[in-house]
Design a protein around this motif. Structure first.
Motif, short mmCIF file in Angstrom:
data_model
loop_
_atom_site.label_atom_id
_atom_site.label_comp_id
_atom_site.label_asym_id
_atom_site.label_seq_id
_atom_site.Cartn_x
_atom_site.Cartn_y
_atom_site.Cartn_z
N THR A 170 0.84 -1.20 0.00
CA THR A 170 0.00 0.00 0.00
C THR A 170 0.87 1.24 0.00
O THR A 170 2.06 1.18 0.31
N VAL A 171 0.25 2.35 -0.33
CA VAL A 171 0.99 3.61 -0.35
C VAL A 171 1.58 3.90 1.02
O VAL A 171 2.73 4.33 1.15
N SER A 172 0.80 3.62 2.07
CA SER A 172 1.30 3.92 3.41
C SER A 172 2.50 3.06 3.77
O SER A 172 3.34 3.45 4.57
N ASP A 173 2.59 1.86 3.17
CA ASP A 173 3.79 1.05 3.39
C ASP A 173 5.02 1.75 2.84
O ASP A 173 6.13 1.63 3.38
N PHE A 175 5.54 5.06 2.41
CA PHE A 175 5.97 6.23 3.15
C PHE A 175 6.81 5.78 4.35
O PHE A 175 6.38 4.99 5.17
N GLU A 360 6.49 11.31 2.37
CA GLU A 360 5.20 11.60 1.75
C GLU A 360 5.33 12.63 0.64
O GLU A 360 4.56 12.65 -0.31
N TYR A 363 5.45 11.61 -2.92
CA TYR A 363 4.27 11.03 -3.54
C TYR A 363 3.54 12.07 -4.37
O TYR A 363 3.33 13.20 -3.91
N GLU A 374 -5.63 6.76 -2.40
CA GLU A 374 -5.95 5.91 -1.26
C GLU A 374 -6.00 4.44 -1.65
O GLU A 374 -5.95 3.56 -0.81
#
Lengths: 378, 170
Positions: A170-173, A175, A360, A363, A374
């Motif tokens: 995931t994107v949060s992974d 960051f 971040e 991104y 998301e």
């Protein structure tokens, strides 16, 4: 140790579609020619990457990025982490995350000379990998397309775009995840040197050989050989379907072409010219490879129809033999010249290793196809 | 010993399903490039289809495929234009740092050591099996295995997680 090997191999899997490619080759009787053609194609790509015309058109990293893609240039944020070793500086210039891809601009600069960009082409032995905060997920790496590598002859700086595609992340992974880029060595390939090799038929005895030890045969076999190469022949060449093959028995050196390469025999077997060469005592850091071929009096180049390789332990070293088999009748041989092209390289040892963190700000918000940020990537 | 007979595409598909990953991983361990491993994979199974070997047992079939993969990979490594470099496209990124470290250490070893370690630790073949596959003496292989392990250990030395990993699994 076994568990470590198992774990390491888990993520190594056949490329998707590989099985289909085998079936396609079976379906197409005129099966693909062998490695030399693929190698030539690969070399052409690399040569294109290093072509001076392209290099001259790329002035600086930032300008280069804009030339690659103005949109791409705008989405990068600076990193400027570097590693210098053996006079070569590798710098991670900037990075960006977009969609399921991270992009990292890496540059190389020779602080002591002009070893970067001075050869006919270069290979960079790259590895890069991510360490995620909470989990480790698979990823595939691509990069270095021909429009994403640049060289500035004025600064001697080579710039590359390293792309990494992620799956199941995931994107949060991403960051806060760390990426390490490692380049183990840089090889500068030099112009190959052509040598004319005297065509003198030799009296080598003929030995029998077979391609693998599982094939039963009534005839004694002197040497198991590693396999075939397909030059101008196809896989349907009758020579390739025998149970037992006849090759020249290695003996004394007949003609030393270079320090590393020698002619060991040259004779006709079943109407075909066999030219046996041996590579020995080659320095892996400086010796790149060689090939032999005939040139007709009209200048046309003729590669071996078939070649095969075998190895013989020779005291404290080993001889890597190659026997090229040419479809040239003996009565026509006088119309040909035998040539050997030998290529050397310069190896600059690393490793150069830079670790940096994706933030971040790297991104850019959306997948290339417009899927909202998301959404889990991959 | 194997004999020859008709091999159908369906049978080939079954063999590729069963042994494809084994062949690919062995080829990759030798050539360290996905594109070269792709080539070897295709050659091995094309050869299987063309030769149409018949085996006494699955073990024999597995051994045949391992042997042909080894031979083809050796042929690549010793061929004139093979380059000991891997393009960026061919890099393999390991999800776990410890696997990456082991891979880096393996990359520093000669191909013959990588082959031996892969067959011994990953395929879990005995030295006798490897001797039969490669045509080398068991004593030679034992010596080579000892040296290869020592070299691997030296390279990995200092990486604590691997030291413990190795000692746990020896």
């Amino acid at each position: 140790m076994k568990a470590a090997f198992r774990k390491m191999n888990e993520s190594i899997r056949p490329t998707p579609g590989l099985e289909d490619q085998v079936f396609e080759k079976i379906a197409v009787k005129h099966a693909a020619r062998f490695r030399p053609l693929a190698a030539v194609a690969a070399m052409l790509v690399v040569v294109m990457l290093a072509t001076p015309a392209m290099a001259a058109s790329i002035p600086a990293v930032s300008d280069w990025l804009y030339q690659v893609s103005p949109e791409m240039a705008e989405r990068f944020t600076p990193i400027q982490e570097s590693c210098t070793k053996n006079g070569i500086k590798m710098e991670v210039v900037s990075a960006s995350i977009h969609g399921a891809t991270s992009e990292v601009v890496v540059s190389f600069e020779d602080l002591e000379g002009n070893r970067i960009g001075s050869g006919t082409r270069e290979d960079y032995e790259f590895r890069n990998y991510n360490i995620f905060k909470d989990n480790g997920s698979g990823q595939s790496v691509k990069g270095l397309s021909d429009d994403k590598t640049g060289y500035d002859p004025e600064t001697g700086k080579k710039t590359m775009l390293v792309e990494t595609n992620y799956h199941g992340v995931t994107v949060s992974d991403l960051f806060g995840s760390k990426m390490t880029i490692v380049v183990d060595e840089i090889c500068n390939y030099l112009d190959s040197v052509s040598y004319e090799v005297p065509i003198v038929l030799t009296d080598n005895a003929v030995m029998t050989a077979k391609p693998d030890r599982s094939q039963p045969t009534d005839r004694p076999v002197e040497v198991p050989f590693d396999g075939f190469g397909y030059g101008s022949a196809t896989r349907n060449d009758p020579w390739l379907t025998k149970e037992v093959y006849e090759l020249l028995t290695p003996g004394e050196v007949k003609h030393q072409i270079t320090e590393e390469v020698a002619v060991m025999g040259m004779a006709y077997i079943d109407g075909r010219l066999h030219v046996q060469t041996r590579q020995r005592d080659a320095d892996a850091d400086t010796f790149s490879g060689y090939q032999i071929y005939l040139v007709e009096s009209n200048g046309e180049k003729l590669c071996a129809a078939v070649f095969n390789t075998f190895t013989i332990d020779e005291g404290d070293d080993r001889g890597d033999y190659m026997e090229g088999i040419f479809d040239i009748p003996e009565e026509e041989l006088e119309n040909y010249t035998l040539m050997a092209d030998v290529e050397y390289k310069e190896t600059i040892k690393g490793p150069w290793k830079v670790t940096f963190t994706f933030t971040e700000s790297d991104y850019v918000g959306e997948h290339d196809d417009g899927i909202p940020m998301e959404t889990a990537i991959g | 010993m194997e004999q020859t007979r008709q091999c159908t595409p369906a049978e080939l598909g079954h063999v590729m399903d069963k042994y494809g990953t084994m062949v690919y991983r062995l080829a990759f361990s030798q050539l360290r490039s996905h594109s070269d491993a792709d080539d070897i994979y295709q050659e091995v199974f094309l050869r299987y289809y063309q030769k149409r070997p018949q085996f006494e047992s699955e073990e024999h079939r597995r051994a045949w495929l391992l042997r042909v993969t080894i031979n083809r990979a050796k042929s690549y490594v010793t061929s004139a234009w093979f380059r000991h470099t891997v393009s960026l496209e061919d890099c393999h990124a390991f999800p776990e740092p410890e696997s990456q470290s082991l891979d880096e250490a393996m990359a520093a070893l000669p191909a013959k050591d990588r082959m031996l370690l892969h067959l011994y630790y990953y395929e879990e073949l005995s030295v006798r099996d490897i001797a039969q596959l490669t045509g080398k003496k068991e004593s030679t292989l034992r010596t080579q295995l000892t040296r290869a392990r020592r070299k691997l250990g030296t390279i990995l030395k200092g990486e604590d997680d691997y030291e413990s990993c190795i000692s746990e699994n020896e």
